[in-house]
Design a protein around this motif. Structure first.
Motif, PDB file in Angstrom:
ATOM      1  N   TYR A   1       0.852  -1.166   0.067  1.00 22.50           N
ATOM      2  CA  TYR A   1      -0.053  -0.063   0.091  1.00 22.50           C
ATOM      3  C   TYR A   1       0.876   1.148  -0.083  1.00 22.50           C
ATOM      4  CZ  TYR A   1      -3.115   3.513   1.839  1.00 22.50           C
ATOM      5  OH  TYR A   1      -3.863   4.582   2.147  1.00 22.50           O
ATOM      6  N   ASP A   2       1.828   1.468   0.797  1.00 22.35           N
ATOM      7  CA  ASP A   2       2.661   2.576   1.191  1.00 22.35           C
ATOM      8  C   ASP A   2       3.448   3.037  -0.136  1.00 22.35           C
ATOM      9  OD1 ASP A   2       2.053   3.099   3.637  1.00 22.35           O
ATOM     10  OD2 ASP A   2       3.366   1.858   4.590  1.00 22.35           O
ATOM     11  N   TRP A   3       3.778   1.815  -0.917  1.00 21.47           N
ATOM     12  CA  TRP A   3       4.690   1.936  -2.204  1.00 21.47           C
ATOM     13  C   TRP A   3       3.602   2.549  -3.319  1.00 21.47           C
ATOM     14  CZ3 TRP A   3       4.505   0.995  -7.315  1.00 21.47           C
ATOM     15  CH2 TRP A   3       5.537   1.188  -8.164  1.00 21.47           C
ATOM     16  N   TRP A   4       2.487   2.254  -3.298  1.00 16.83           N
ATOM     17  CA  TRP A   4       1.588   2.906  -4.381  1.00 16.83           C
ATOM     18  C   TRP A   4       1.156   4.093  -3.793  1.00 16.83           C
ATOM     19  CZ3 TRP A   4       0.648   1.241  -9.019  1.00 16.83           C
ATOM     20  CH2 TRP A   4       1.141  -0.224  -9.387  1.00 16.83           C
ATOM     21  N   ARG A   5       1.217   4.309  -2.691  1.00 19.15           N
ATOM     22  CA  ARG A   5       0.431   5.625  -1.951  1.00 19.15           C
ATOM     23  C   ARG A   5       1.609   6.707  -2.480  1.00 19.15           C
ATOM     24  NH1 ARG A   5      -4.081   7.617   0.332  1.00 19.15           N
ATOM     25  NH2 ARG A   5      -3.433   9.967   0.230  1.00 19.15           N
ATOM     26  N   GLN A   6       2.908   6.509  -2.093  1.00 17.34           N
ATOM     27  CA  GLN A   6       3.934   7.055  -2.368  1.00 17.34           C
ATOM     28  C   GLN A   6       3.968   7.516  -3.820  1.00 17.34           C
ATOM     29  OE1 GLN A   6       7.412   5.493  -0.787  1.00 17.34           O
ATOM     30  NE2 GLN A   6       6.662   5.734   1.231  1.00 17.34           N
ATOM     31  N   LEU A   7       3.918   6.575  -4.715  1.00 17.77           N
ATOM     32  CA  LEU A   7       3.950   6.788  -6.183  1.00 17.77           C
ATOM     33  C   LEU A   7       2.775   7.753  -6.491  1.00 17.77           C
ATOM     34  CD1 LEU A   7       5.202   5.707  -8.883  1.00 17.77           C
ATOM     35  CD2 LEU A   7       2.972   4.352  -8.930  1.00 17.77           C
ATOM     36  N   VAL A   8       1.314   7.585  -6.012  1.00 17.57           N
ATOM     37  CA  VAL A   8       0.484   8.246  -6.543  1.00 17.57           C
ATOM     38  C   VAL A   8       0.495   9.700  -5.956  1.00 17.57           C
ATOM     39  CG1 VAL A   8      -2.358   8.753  -6.377  1.00 17.57           C
ATOM     40  CG2 VAL A   8      -1.222   6.473  -6.769  1.00 17.57           C
ATOM     41  N   ASP A   9       1.213  10.027  -4.461  1.00 18.61           N
ATOM     42  CA  ASP A   9       1.306  10.947  -4.140  1.00 18.61           C
ATOM     43  C   ASP A   9       2.420  12.115  -4.890  1.00 18.61           C
ATOM     44  OD1 ASP A   9      -0.874  11.058  -2.243  1.00 18.61           O
ATOM     45  OD2 ASP A   9       0.711  10.316  -0.458  1.00 18.61           O
ATOM     46  N   GLY A  10       3.436  11.226  -5.492  1.00 18.73           N
ATOM     47  CA  GLY A  10       4.463  11.835  -6.089  1.00 18.73           C
ATOM     48  C   GLY A  10       3.910  12.362  -7.683  1.00 18.73           C
ATOM     49  N   PHE A  11       3.095  11.876  -8.019  1.00 15.67           N
ATOM     50  CA  PHE A  11       2.404  12.481  -9.364  1.00 15.67           C
ATOM     51  C   PHE A  11       2.053  13.909  -9.249  1.00 15.67           C
ATOM     52  CE2 PHE A  11       1.150   7.973 -11.101  1.00 15.67           C
ATOM     53  CZ  PHE A  11       2.390   7.972 -12.150  1.00 15.67           C
ATOM     54  N   SER A  12       2.489  14.511 -10.506  1.00 14.75           N
ATOM     55  CA  SER A  12       1.748  15.712 -10.529  1.00 14.75           C
ATOM     56  C   SER A  12       1.264  15.885 -11.832  1.00 14.75           C
ATOM     57  CB  SER A  12       3.058  16.844 -10.356  1.00 14.75           C
ATOM     58  OG  SER A  12       2.457  18.242 -11.034  1.00 14.75           O
ATOM     59  N   PHE A  13       0.176  15.698 -11.874  1.00 14.93           N
ATOM     60  CA  PHE A  13      -0.568  15.318 -13.315  1.00 14.93           C
ATOM     61  C   PHE A  13      -0.472  16.828 -13.981  1.00 14.93           C
ATOM     62  CE2 PHE A  13      -2.579  12.277 -10.846  1.00 14.93           C
ATOM     63  CZ  PHE A  13      -2.450  11.160 -11.757  1.00 14.93           C
ATOM     64  N   LYS A  14      -0.332  17.825 -13.499  1.00 12.64           N
ATOM     65  CA  LYS A  14      -0.235  19.144 -14.192  1.00 12.64           C
ATOM     66  C   LYS A  14       0.934  19.338 -14.909  1.00 12.64           C
ATOM     67  CE  LYS A  14      -1.618  23.883 -13.562  1.00 12.64           C
ATOM     68  NZ  LYS A  14      -1.841  24.861 -12.122  1.00 12.64           N
ATOM     69  N   ALA A  15       2.022  19.009 -14.467  1.00 13.40           N
ATOM     70  CA  ALA A  15       3.413  19.049 -15.058  1.00 13.40           C
ATOM     71  C   ALA A  15       3.667  17.953 -15.833  1.00 13.40           C
ATOM     72  CB  ALA A  15       4.348  19.168 -14.023  1.00 13.40           C
ATOM     73  N   SER A  16       2.673  17.047 -15.922  1.00 14.35           N
ATOM     74  CA  SER A  16       3.113  15.702 -16.836  1.00 14.35           C
ATOM     75  C   SER A  16       2.730  16.194 -18.077  1.00 14.35           C
ATOM     76  CB  SER A  16       2.113  14.595 -16.364  1.00 14.35           C
ATOM     77  OG  SER A  16       2.006  13.737 -17.455  1.00 14.35           O
ATOM     78  N   ASN A  17       3.989  15.584 -19.089  1.00 15.28           N
ATOM     79  CA  ASN A  17       3.962  15.817 -20.346  1.00 15.28           C
ATOM     80  C   ASN A  17       3.528  14.726 -21.171  1.00 15.28           C
ATOM     81  OD1 ASN A  17       4.821  18.535 -20.349  1.00 15.28           O
ATOM     82  ND2 ASN A  17       6.798  17.778 -19.856  1.00 15.28           N
ATOM     83  N   VAL A  18       2.795  13.973 -20.522  1.00 16.50           N
ATOM     84  CA  VAL A  18       2.389  12.437 -21.161  1.00 16.50           C
ATOM     85  C   VAL A  18       1.566  12.812 -22.315  1.00 16.50           C
ATOM     86  CG1 VAL A  18       1.316  10.326 -20.631  1.00 16.50           C
ATOM     87  CG2 VAL A  18       2.841  11.210 -18.957  1.00 16.50           C
ATOM     88  N   VAL A  19       0.417  13.726 -22.014  1.00 12.45           N
ATOM     89  CA  VAL A  19      -0.364  14.047 -22.978  1.00 12.45           C
ATOM     90  C   VAL A  19      -0.102  15.441 -23.683  1.00 12.45           C
ATOM     91  CG1 VAL A  19      -2.962  14.440 -23.534  1.00 12.45           C
ATOM     92  CG2 VAL A  19      -2.256  12.848 -21.633  1.00 12.45           C
ATOM     93  N   PRO A  20      -0.052  15.452 -25.046  1.00 11.13           N
ATOM     94  CA  PRO A  20       0.291  16.809 -25.582  1.00 11.13           C
ATOM     95  C   PRO A  20      -0.590  17.877 -25.522  1.00 11.13           C
ATOM     96  CG  PRO A  20      -0.116  14.897 -27.358  1.00 11.13           C
ATOM     97  CD  PRO A  20      -0.112  14.297 -25.919  1.00 11.13           C
ATOM     98  N   LYS A  21      -0.253  19.093 -25.341  1.00 11.71           N
ATOM     99  CA  LYS A  21      -1.246  20.008 -25.079  1.00 11.71           C
ATOM    100  C   LYS A  21      -2.417  20.228 -26.401  1.00 11.71           C
ATOM    101  CE  LYS A  21       1.810  23.033 -22.567  1.00 11.71           C
ATOM    102  NZ  LYS A  21       2.742  24.311 -22.809  1.00 11.71           N
ATOM    103  N   PHE A  22      -1.851  19.912 -27.566  1.00 18.60           N
ATOM    104  CA  PHE A  22      -2.820  20.083 -28.506  1.00 18.60           C
ATOM    105  C   PHE A  22      -4.003  19.221 -28.211  1.00 18.60           C
ATOM    106  CE2 PHE A  22      -2.161  15.991 -30.796  1.00 18.60           C
ATOM    107  CZ  PHE A  22      -0.833  15.597 -30.666  1.00 18.60           C
ATOM    108  N   ALA A  23      -3.788  18.253 -27.603  1.00 21.54           N
ATOM    109  CA  ALA A  23      -5.091  17.164 -27.466  1.00 21.54           C
ATOM    110  C   ALA A  23      -6.159  17.950 -26.564  1.00 21.54           C
ATOM    111  CB  ALA A  23      -4.621  16.041 -26.260  1.00 21.54           C
ATOM    112  N   PHE A  24      -5.544  18.939 -25.755  1.00 23.58           N
ATOM    113  CA  PHE A  24      -6.984  19.774 -25.070  1.00 23.58           C
ATOM    114  C   PHE A  24      -7.389  20.789 -25.873  1.00 23.58           C
ATOM    115  CE2 PHE A  24      -4.212  17.358 -21.818  1.00 23.58           C
ATOM    116  CZ  PHE A  24      -5.201  16.589 -21.397  1.00 23.58           C
ATOM    117  N   LYS A  25      -6.735  21.143 -26.988  1.00 28.04           N
ATOM    118  CA  LYS A  25      -7.804  22.214 -27.700  1.00 28.04           C
ATOM    119  C   LYS A  25      -9.123  22.287 -27.821  1.00 28.04           C
ATOM    120  CE  LYS A  25      -3.503  24.744 -30.064  1.00 28.04           C
ATOM    121  NZ  LYS A  25      -3.129  24.800 -31.203  1.00 28.04           N
ATOM    122  N   GLY A  26      -9.916  23.194 -27.833  1.00 32.59           N
ATOM    123  CA  GLY A  26     -11.085  23.159 -27.983  1.00 32.59           C
ATOM    124  C   GLY A  26     -12.023  22.425 -26.782  1.00 32.59           C
TER     125      GLY A  26
END
Lengths: 181, 84
Positions: free
Chosen positions: B52-77
């Motif tokens: 549990y703690d491993w997953w918790r730390q992993l999820v807490d460590g995510f910053s979806f805002k800073a993620s470049n996984v999805v290109p910006k153009f995908a959100f256009k419109g």
């Protein structure tokens, strides 16, 4: 050792914790999901559980449950909105008709609606008693409040439900029929 | 009526009917034994994973805002102007 204590805590407290979670959320599915989360946290903190005296473990477990409910409210929008959803889901439909009161099924549904419409604190204590099988001392220990306060609030909850269900009027009408007949 | 309900001043018959109704409802509201066992067993499935703690730390460590996984153009419109 760790697993034995965990098993003991789960078998001894899961019904009570579930009842508390059901009282807080008014949803069987949500309460079951939260129950899993609560015991997963307990499992991951078993070294803490082992150090806590047995008589204080119930309060500790309910503190975890309470925090988990707070997280749930935070994640699923604000608490007021959640409360309104619960009330909306359980909006009572006043019958005003004596024959419908006699129909057991309808009365059952009316009771569920009325419980859903109770203030959260009353609903929670009532469900902890009815579903969790806890007495006022245990509820008081779990929530960190005096047993006398629990008894007072339970009695208020009962009074509200009896009035909402029209049970007093039904009894009075039955009494009148007996006198006239 | 038991001592737990001692503060209530309701007619005995009303009290009895209410207790019966509440007891019937409580049976329906309870978690089934199968579900209780399922929840118990699921805890160990999760624990045997990475913990549990491993997953918790992993999820807490995510910053979806800073993620470049999805290109910006995908959100256009879309309704996510801050990402565009």
């Amino acid at each position: 050792m760790k697993q034995d204590l965990f098993h003991e805590l789960y078998t001894g407290c899961s019904k009570q914790v579930y009842a508390y979670l059901l009282g807080r959320t008014s949803s069987k599915d949500t309460a079951a999901d939260l129950l899993h989360d609560v015991f997963l946290r307990i499992w991951n903190r078993m070294e803490v559980a082992e150090r806590i005296p047995a008589e204080q473990r119930l309060y500790w477990i309910f503190s975890i449950a309470s925090n988990r409910v707070k997280d749930h409210y935070r994640n699923s929008g604000n608490r007021k909105q959640a409360e309104e959803q619960i009330r909306g889901r359980h909006q009572a439909t006043p019958s005003g008709d004596l024959s419908s009161l006699l129909a057991a099924r309808e009365q059952f549904n009316e009771l569920e609606s009325a419980i859903g419409g109770l203030p959260e604190e009353f609903r929670c204590m009532l469900i902890m008693k009815a579903v969790g099988g806890m007495n006022s001392n245990q509820i008081g220990d779990a929530l960190g409040i005096p047993a006398g306060t629990v008894r007072y609030k339970l009695s208020q909850a009962r009074g509200l439900l009896v009035r909402q269900l029209g049970l007093l009027e039904t009894e009075a009408a039955a009494g009148r029929r007996k006198t006239n007949g | 009526m038991d001592n737990e309900n001692a503060g209530i001043l309701l007619p005995v018959e009303t009290d009895r009917r209410f207790d019966q109704l509440l007891a019937d409802w409580a049976v329906h509201a309870r978690l089934s034994p199968e579900k209780e066992i399922e929840i118990y067993e699921r805890i160990f499935v999760v624990e045997e994973d990475l913990g549990y703690d491993w997953w918790r730390q992993l999820v807490d460590g995510f910053s979806f805002k800073a993620s470049n996984v999805v290109p910006k153009f995908a959100f256009k419109g879309t309704l996510l102007p801050s990402l565009v």
